[in-house]
Design a protein around this motif. Structure first.
Motif, PDB file in Angstrom:
ATOM      1  N   VAL A   9       0.863  -1.181   0.000  1.00  0.00           N
ATOM      2  CA  VAL A   9       0.000   0.000   0.000  1.00  0.00           C
ATOM      3  C   VAL A   9       0.898   1.228   0.000  1.00  0.00           C
ATOM      4  O   VAL A   9       2.055   1.170   0.432  1.00  0.00           O
ATOM      5  CB  VAL A   9      -0.959   0.035   1.212  1.00  0.00           C
ATOM      6  CG1 VAL A   9      -2.013  -1.042   1.095  1.00  0.00           C
ATOM      7  CG2 VAL A   9      -0.197  -0.097   2.519  1.00  0.00           C
ATOM      8  N   SER A  10       0.377   2.342  -0.488  1.00  0.00           N
ATOM      9  CA  SER A  10       1.188   3.546  -0.654  1.00  0.00           C
ATOM     10  C   SER A  10       1.343   4.346   0.626  1.00  0.00           C
ATOM     11  O   SER A  10       2.344   5.026   0.822  1.00  0.00           O
ATOM     12  CB  SER A  10       0.583   4.439  -1.742  1.00  0.00           C
ATOM     13  OG  SER A  10       0.578   3.770  -2.981  1.00  0.00           O
ATOM     14  N   SER A  11       0.360   4.287   1.515  1.00  0.00           N
ATOM     15  CA  SER A  11       0.405   5.078   2.736  1.00  0.00           C
ATOM     16  C   SER A  11       1.269   4.391   3.784  1.00  0.00           C
ATOM     17  O   SER A  11       1.134   3.195   4.041  1.00  0.00           O
ATOM     18  CB  SER A  11      -1.009   5.277   3.295  1.00  0.00           C
ATOM     19  OG  SER A  11      -0.958   5.942   4.532  1.00  0.00           O
ATOM     20  N   LYS A  43       4.740  -1.044   3.108  1.00  0.00           N
ATOM     21  CA  LYS A  43       4.096   0.267   3.037  1.00  0.00           C
ATOM     22  C   LYS A  43       5.112   1.245   2.489  1.00  0.00           C
ATOM     23  O   LYS A  43       6.036   1.660   3.188  1.00  0.00           O
ATOM     24  CB  LYS A  43       3.622   0.716   4.427  1.00  0.00           C
ATOM     25  CG  LYS A  43       2.432  -0.063   4.953  1.00  0.00           C
ATOM     26  CD  LYS A  43       1.900   0.577   6.235  1.00  0.00           C
ATOM     27  CE  LYS A  43       0.617  -0.088   6.687  1.00  0.00           C
ATOM     28  NZ  LYS A  43       0.025   0.610   7.855  1.00  0.00           N
ATOM     29  N   VAL A  44       4.950   1.607   1.226  1.00  0.00           N
ATOM     30  CA  VAL A  44       5.902   2.504   0.584  1.00  0.00           C
ATOM     31  C   VAL A  44       5.207   3.189  -0.590  1.00  0.00           C
ATOM     32  O   VAL A  44       4.327   2.606  -1.226  1.00  0.00           O
ATOM     33  CB  VAL A  44       7.161   1.728   0.101  1.00  0.00           C
ATOM     34  CG1 VAL A  44       6.804   0.716  -0.969  1.00  0.00           C
ATOM     35  CG2 VAL A  44       8.246   2.665  -0.378  1.00  0.00           C
ATOM     36  N   SER A  45       5.597   4.401  -0.862  1.00  0.00           N
ATOM     37  CA  SER A  45       4.980   5.184  -1.936  1.00  0.00           C
ATOM     38  C   SER A  45       5.118   4.486  -3.285  1.00  0.00           C
ATOM     39  O   SER A  45       6.163   3.917  -3.600  1.00  0.00           O
ATOM     40  CB  SER A  45       5.632   6.568  -2.005  1.00  0.00           C
ATOM     41  OG  SER A  45       5.241   7.247  -3.184  1.00  0.00           O
ATOM     42  N   GLY A  46       4.070   4.548  -4.069  1.00  0.00           N
ATOM     43  CA  GLY A  46       4.101   3.983  -5.414  1.00  0.00           C
ATOM     44  C   GLY A  46       5.042   4.728  -6.333  1.00  0.00           C
ATOM     45  O   GLY A  46       5.373   4.244  -7.417  1.00  0.00           O
ATOM     46  N   LEU A  79       4.320  -4.007  -8.951  1.00  0.00           N
ATOM     47  CA  LEU A  79       5.676  -4.426  -9.328  1.00  0.00           C
ATOM     48  C   LEU A  79       6.531  -3.312  -9.913  1.00  0.00           C
ATOM     49  O   LEU A  79       7.610  -3.580 -10.447  1.00  0.00           O
ATOM     50  CB  LEU A  79       5.598  -5.584 -10.335  1.00  0.00           C
ATOM     51  CG  LEU A  79       4.921  -6.855  -9.825  1.00  0.00           C
ATOM     52  CD1 LEU A  79       4.896  -7.914 -10.912  1.00  0.00           C
ATOM     53  CD2 LEU A  79       5.616  -7.384  -8.582  1.00  0.00           C
ATOM     54  N   GLY A  80       6.101  -2.056  -9.823  1.00  0.00           N
ATOM     55  CA  GLY A  80       6.930  -0.979 -10.337  1.00  0.00           C
ATOM     56  C   GLY A  80       6.183   0.326 -10.455  1.00  0.00           C
ATOM     57  O   GLY A  80       4.953   0.347 -10.543  1.00  0.00           O
TER      58      GLY A  80
END
Length: 209
Positions: A9-11, A43-46, A79-80
């Motif tokens: 997830v992005s948040s 949990k890391v930004s896209g 995946l990217g």
């Protein structure tokens, strides 16, 4: 058949969780009679490069070293951050004969002979490009909304005093910092201290550990 799940997830806050992705993929694995041997959650930004996604890097390496048959993801965009990164990741999976299942697209990368179909490259390129365009459109709308907000007198940024001081971080994350100083990996520290891998990675960089 051995499988792993990679969920992202992005948040980096508690606003979003990977619970739904993991539950849905486990349901699919059970239906397809696969054994999920490990779950990787991040949990890391896209917008981050794949090299800046430590859990994804670990998951892909685990697939190779542990002879995993299938990587399960909720959608191709996991995946990217752009079409080029996605296709590079997929190419690595094809080269290593590791299959990929994308739930949103309902698409499996390899056939029973562990070869991609003739239509797979075109489909993957199209899907990843569409995902990239969708992210760019969202970014454009957000930036446009911010500009309008500022034009009407609004102010962006944190409220005064809301940014944590270095001393406060040292106290709050003392267990994380101690574990990092002992030479443990980001993933190990995250599990040991019950902290998200992205937070551990940020602290490692901020405190030069």
């Amino acid at each position: 058949m051995k499988a792993i799940i990679y969920a992202r997830v992005s948040s980096t806050t508690d606003r979003q969780t990977t619970d739904r992705q993991v539950a849905d993929l486990k349901t699919y694995a059970e239906y397809a009679k696969m054994e999920v041997v490990k779950v990787f959650e991040e949990k890391v930004s896209g917008a981050k490069k794949n090299a800046e996604r430590p859990v994804l890097v670990e998951a892909l390496e685990y697939c190779r070293t542990e002879q995993i048959d299938m990587l399960l993801v909720s959608e191709l965009s996991r995946l990217g951050r752009n079409a080029f990164e996605v296709l590079e990741t997929v190419k690595g999976l094809v080269d290593d004969k590791i299959n990929l299942y994308m739930q949103k697209e309902k698409f499996t990368l390899l056939n029973d002979e562990k070869q991609p179909s003739m239509f797979a490259p075109v489909m993957l390129a199209t899907l990843s490009t569409c995902a990239q365009l969708e992210r760019e459109n969202i970014k454009f709308r957000l930036n446009s909304g911010r500009q309008q907000y500022i034009a009407k007198g609004g102010q962006l940024g944190r409220k005064t005093g809301s940014v944590k001081s270095i001393d406060k971080k040292k106290e709050e994350y003392k267990d994380v910092l101690k574990a990092l100083r002992q030479g443990l990996s980001v993933r190990q520290v995250a599990k040991l201290t019950d902290t998200s891998a992205s937070t551990v990675q940020r602290l490692k960089k901020e405190f030069h550990l």
